[in-house]
Design a protein around this motif. Structure first.
Motif, mmCIF file in Angstrom:
data_model
loop_
_atom_site.group_PDB
_atom_site.id
_atom_site.type_symbol
_atom_site.label_atom_id
_atom_site.label_comp_id
_atom_site.label_asym_id
_atom_site.label_seq_id
_atom_site.Cartn_x
_atom_site.Cartn_y
_atom_site.Cartn_z
ATOM 1 N N ALA A 99 -18.110 47.523 -22.089
ATOM 2 C CA ALA A 99 -18.502 46.781 -20.665
ATOM 3 C C ALA A 99 -18.296 45.128 -20.652
ATOM 4 C CB ALA A 99 -19.805 47.201 -20.194
ATOM 5 N N ALA A 100 -18.860 44.719 -21.704
ATOM 6 C CA ALA A 100 -18.873 43.043 -21.528
ATOM 7 C C ALA A 100 -17.435 42.728 -21.612
ATOM 8 C CB ALA A 100 -19.735 42.474 -22.668
ATOM 9 N N ASP A 101 -16.765 43.509 -22.427
ATOM 10 C CA ASP A 101 -15.505 42.900 -22.743
ATOM 11 C C ASP A 101 -14.624 43.270 -21.402
ATOM 12 O OD1 ASP A 101 -13.253 42.152 -24.838
ATOM 13 O OD2 ASP A 101 -12.182 43.862 -23.982
ATOM 14 N N ALA A 102 -14.650 44.199 -20.900
ATOM 15 C CA ALA A 102 -13.978 44.426 -19.461
ATOM 16 C C ALA A 102 -14.315 43.486 -18.544
ATOM 17 C CB ALA A 102 -14.441 45.911 -18.852
ATOM 18 N N ILE A 103 -15.636 43.033 -18.354
ATOM 19 C CA ILE A 103 -16.151 42.070 -17.402
ATOM 20 C C ILE A 103 -15.360 40.647 -17.665
ATOM 21 C CG2 ILE A 103 -17.847 40.779 -16.130
ATOM 22 C CD1 ILE A 103 -19.359 43.352 -17.143
ATOM 23 N N VAL A 104 -15.562 40.351 -18.957
ATOM 24 C CA VAL A 104 -14.837 38.957 -19.390
ATOM 25 C C VAL A 104 -13.387 38.892 -19.194
ATOM 26 C CG1 VAL A 104 -14.454 37.602 -21.398
ATOM 27 C CG2 VAL A 104 -16.921 38.477 -21.148
ATOM 28 N N ALA A 105 -12.718 40.084 -19.634
ATOM 29 C CA ALA A 105 -11.281 39.938 -19.391
ATOM 30 C C ALA A 105 -10.884 40.070 -18.174
ATOM 31 C CB ALA A 105 -10.762 41.260 -20.099
ATOM 32 N N PHE A 106 -11.651 40.744 -17.091
ATOM 33 C CA PHE A 106 -11.194 40.679 -15.744
ATOM 34 C C PHE A 106 -11.488 39.201 -15.203
ATOM 35 C CE2 PHE A 106 -12.915 41.091 -11.150
ATOM 36 C CZ PHE A 106 -11.910 41.660 -10.604
ATOM 37 N N LEU A 107 -12.441 38.383 -15.456
ATOM 38 C CA LEU A 107 -12.604 37.113 -15.101
ATOM 39 C C LEU A 107 -11.680 36.295 -15.630
ATOM 40 C CD1 LEU A 107 -16.551 37.016 -15.309
ATOM 41 C CD2 LEU A 107 -15.238 37.106 -13.085
ATOM 42 N N HIS A 108 -11.398 36.406 -16.890
ATOM 43 C CA HIS A 108 -10.565 35.401 -17.546
ATOM 44 C C HIS A 108 -9.066 35.450 -17.058
ATOM 45 C CE1 HIS A 108 -8.266 33.829 -21.365
ATOM 46 N NE2 HIS A 108 -8.435 32.906 -20.691
ATOM 47 N N LYS A 109 -8.586 36.680 -16.777
ATOM 48 C CA LYS A 109 -7.401 36.918 -16.139
ATOM 49 C C LYS A 109 -7.247 36.237 -14.944
ATOM 50 C CE LYS A 109 -5.516 39.024 -19.759
ATOM 51 N NZ LYS A 109 -4.551 38.371 -20.756
ATOM 52 N N ALA A 110 -8.331 36.436 -13.877
ATOM 53 C CA ALA A 110 -8.288 36.009 -12.565
ATOM 54 C C ALA A 110 -8.242 34.413 -12.717
ATOM 55 C CB ALA A 110 -9.627 36.500 -11.963
ATOM 56 N N TYR A 111 -9.170 33.870 -13.548
ATOM 57 C CA TYR A 111 -8.978 32.435 -13.804
ATOM 58 C C TYR A 111 -7.736 31.714 -14.262
ATOM 59 C CZ TYR A 111 -10.481 28.140 -16.228
ATOM 60 O OH TYR A 111 -10.409 26.602 -16.341
ATOM 61 N N LEU A 112 -7.136 32.483 -14.938
ATOM 62 C CA LEU A 112 -5.601 31.959 -15.204
ATOM 63 C C LEU A 112 -4.711 32.274 -14.210
ATOM 64 C CD1 LEU A 112 -5.269 33.794 -18.956
ATOM 65 C CD2 LEU A 112 -5.767 31.111 -18.345
#
Length: 248
Positions: A142-155
């Motif tokens: 769950a943490a990995d899914a949220i982190v990846a979602f935010l990071h891709k949007a950030y990039l």
């Protein structure tokens, strides 16, 4: 369990390699995973919060504040702030809004699991049974899914180069435009720092007065040291005032 369960978190840590708290949290998560320790749930929740903080800090300004105003912001508060910073809530597509909402639900569920089962939470019975492996795995995923979602949007977000902590390479398109249309010249004065003149399209100039030592220190530390060593062996410079005094 291994770090293979959290590729998104590993990617974030590689990207923000100069964020000490992020890497300290990652190291704690790594140790907990290696030991199959329930503390990985606490670390997973903390990892999401740290990433949210990084995202918010990247876009927060006095004119456009984004940080949570609560005295003790929750994980949900930080995630909401990060989503506002990335303007993910501005997308009108209903399916995408559901996707954003699902990450909110993941964060709430992760926070609840951490409060109930995380061993570093306050007020826990010391004789509580350990959680099953699927609880730990679910928290990390769950943490990995949220982190990846935010990071891709950030990039994908357009960052402000005035306040951004991103490296120069992050602004490839802007860099190409500047390099193609802006020239550079140097004006040397008899005394004082040299002036770099950036020749803008249309004939305007953008002067930047800067000491040679400062320029080397900011751009190339190895060159700074090399220049320092060369300067130490050079003969002392005689100023105009010293020349006049000598002539007298």
């Amino acid at each position: 369990m291994t770090l293979d369960w959290c590729p998104g978190i590993r990617e974030v840590c590689a990207h923000w390699h100069n964020a000490p708290m992020l890497h300290q949290t990652f190291e704690a998560l790594e140790r907990a995973l290696e030991q199959d320790n329930d503390a990985c749930i606490d670390c997973a929740k903390a990892m999401v919060e740290v990433v949210c903080r990084i995202v918010v800090e990247s876009f927060h300004t006095v004119q456009a504040p984004l940080k949570p105003t609560q005295e003790t912001p929750s994980l949900s508060d930080w995630l909401s702030a990060a989503i506002r910073a990335l303007k993910l809530g501005d997308v009108r597509d209903d399916k995408f809004k559901k996707l954003v909402s699902s990450h909110h639900k993941l964060a709430d569920a992760l926070n609840d699991l951490r409060n109930k089962g995380g061993p570093t939470s306050h007020g826990k019975d010391p004789y509580l049974e350990r959680l099953a492996v699927h609880h730990r795995r679910t928290a990390v995923l769950a943490a990995d899914a949220i982190v990846a979602f935010l990071h891709k949007a950030y990039l994908d977000a357009m960052l402000d180069p005035v306040s951004s902590r991103e490296p120069w390479e992050r602004f490839e398109v802007a860099n190409s435009l500047i390099d193609a249309h802006v020239g550079l010249s140097v004006e040397i004065e008899e005394e004082g720092a040299p002036t770099l003149k950036f020749l803008l399209p249309g004939g305007d100039e953008l002067p930047l007065k800067i000491e040679v030592s400062r320029l080397l220190y900011l751009l190339d530390r190895a060159a700074y040291v090399e220049a320092l060593n060369a300067a130490r062996g050079a003969p002392a410079l005689v100023t105009e005032q010293e020349k006049e005094q000598g002539e007298e």
